[in-house]
Design an enzyme around this catalytic site. Sequence first.
Site, PDB file in Angstrom:
ATOM      1  N   HIS A  14      18.253 111.164  80.865  1.00 43.76           N
ATOM      2  CA  HIS A  14      17.878 111.445  79.482  1.00 43.76           C
ATOM      3  C   HIS A  14      16.566 110.452  79.209  1.00 43.76           C
ATOM      4  O   HIS A  14      16.824 109.404  78.672  1.00 43.76           O
ATOM      5  CB  HIS A  14      18.866 110.990  78.456  1.00 43.76           C
ATOM      6  N   ARG A  57      15.952 120.941  76.549  1.00 46.75           N
ATOM      7  CA  ARG A  57      17.369 120.081  76.722  1.00 46.75           C
ATOM      8  C   ARG A  57      18.241 121.220  77.168  1.00 46.75           C
ATOM      9  O   ARG A  57      18.427 122.250  76.653  1.00 46.75           O
ATOM     10  CB  ARG A  57      17.799 119.743  75.356  1.00 46.75           C
ATOM     11  N   ASP A 111      28.087 104.856  75.437  1.00 41.11           N
ATOM     12  CA  ASP A 111      27.556 106.160  75.092  1.00 41.11           C
ATOM     13  C   ASP A 111      28.842 106.726  74.607  1.00 41.11           C
ATOM     14  O   ASP A 111      29.914 106.370  75.359  1.00 41.11           O
ATOM     15  CB  ASP A 111      26.845 106.779  76.276  1.00 41.11           C
TER      16      ASP A 111
HETATM   17  N1  NVA Z   1      25.659 111.459  76.993  1.00 39.41           N
HETATM   18  C1  NVA Z   1      25.299 112.146  75.812  1.00 39.41           C
HETATM   19  C2  NVA Z   1      24.070 111.725  75.122  1.00 39.41           C
HETATM   20  C3  NVA Z   1      23.693 112.669  73.838  1.00 39.41           C
HETATM   21  C4  NVA Z   1      22.352 112.233  73.276  1.00 39.41           C
HETATM   22  C5  NVA Z   1      25.298 113.781  76.033  1.00 39.41           C
HETATM   23  O1  NVA Z   1      24.833 114.376  76.875  1.00 39.41           O
HETATM   24  O2  NVA Z   1      26.098 114.335  75.070  1.00 39.41           O
HETATM   25  N1   CP Z   2      20.115 110.398  71.503  1.00 39.00           N
HETATM   26  C1   CP Z   2      20.040 111.643  71.383  1.00 39.00           C
HETATM   27  O1   CP Z   2      19.213 112.191  72.262  1.00 39.00           O
HETATM   28  O2   CP Z   2      20.206 112.397  70.304  1.00 39.00           O
HETATM   29  P1   CP Z   2      20.370 113.692  69.718  1.00 39.00           P
HETATM   30  O3   CP Z   2      21.282 114.322  70.559  1.00 39.00           O
HETATM   31  O4   CP Z   2      20.768 113.854  68.230  1.00 39.00           O
HETATM   32  O5   CP Z   2      19.027 114.480  70.238  1.00 39.00           O
END
Ligand code: NVA
Ligand code: CP
Length: 319
Positions: free
Chosen positions: A144, A117, A239
């Site tokens: 994602h 990540r 989101d």
């Molecule tokens: N769009 C959000 C998704 C988190 C799972 C982010 O990148 O922070």
């Molecule tokens: N939805 C998701 O990826 O959640 P986290 O950021 O908690 O991993």
Amino acid sequence: MSNPMAVHNMKSKLQGKDFLRVGDFTKEDLMDFIHLAINLKNKQKMGEPHRYLEGKTLAMIFEKSSTRTRVSFETGMYQLGGTAQFLSSSDMQLGNGETVADTARVLSRYVDAIMIRTFGHEIVEEVADNASIPVINGLTDDAHPCQVLADLMTIYEEKGSFDGLKLAYVGDGNNMSQSLIIGCALMGMDCHVAVPKGYEVKQTMIDQAKQVATQTGAEIIQTHDPKEAVKDADIIYTDVWTSMGFEAEQEVRMKAFSGFQVNEELIKGAKDDFLFMHCLPAKREVEVTSAVLDGENSVVFDQAENRLHAQKAVLVSIV
Ligand code: NVA
Ligand code: CP
């Protein structure tokens, strides 16, 4: 897919492949992942052992926070008979200047797969280019895919098919919406994205989704009008307005997104049996009200659970 042979066939088809973007897969691949995920979910609920990754190790590199991704991958590997290592980039030599490429080469000598990540999508691609083992994208600024696979699985479980469905995404043109439009296009599901001006999904992603949609018949539309997007929708998805890495823009974003909250007024335009979806974590009373998030149409915790099963399907198939 209810027998070990099916698992074997799926494995031989995709073994060694990376899982970086939804668009790297065909509709058939995604349906295979979903069927395998449902199979593994049933096995886990029945207490049936499914240790397909006995003795295997997954390295998990995190440059951003996580609850779901970390816990679901770690638990998933354990249930599959393997193990997972949590590696915070700030505690690794990566944080001291060791290159991404060298890190990928070294980890390839110890473990069987890498989940990462990070920020720029090119970092995940650099890991994949230099690793000799499968690499999984656990979220980048652009994509994602693990979340979208779990979301497609949830929609399939709830609706039984993708045919004739319309998904309305209301919010930021971010990693979630960019992956969702491709996922919808591949499955033949209409996708209407409503974003404020200046926060659109990248045109290259819209073009790619539209290209895929020419084969599946999906309608891909980007608008600045949430009501238009939500009209007769089967699914409303939102989101956070400020993704990880964009915190400095929070104040400006709060103003720009003010008409884009998913609330009891907005959902009136959707079908009665619509599903409310959110990848979580949610900022309650910001992008969505608690009334909607906790309402009877919400499947957000099923989505979160399905991260576990969908990722186990990916791991079993590629590792
Ligand atoms: N769009 C959000 C998704 C988190 C799972 C982010 O990148 O922070
Ligand atoms: N939805 C998701 O990826 O959640 P986290 O950021 O908690 O991993």
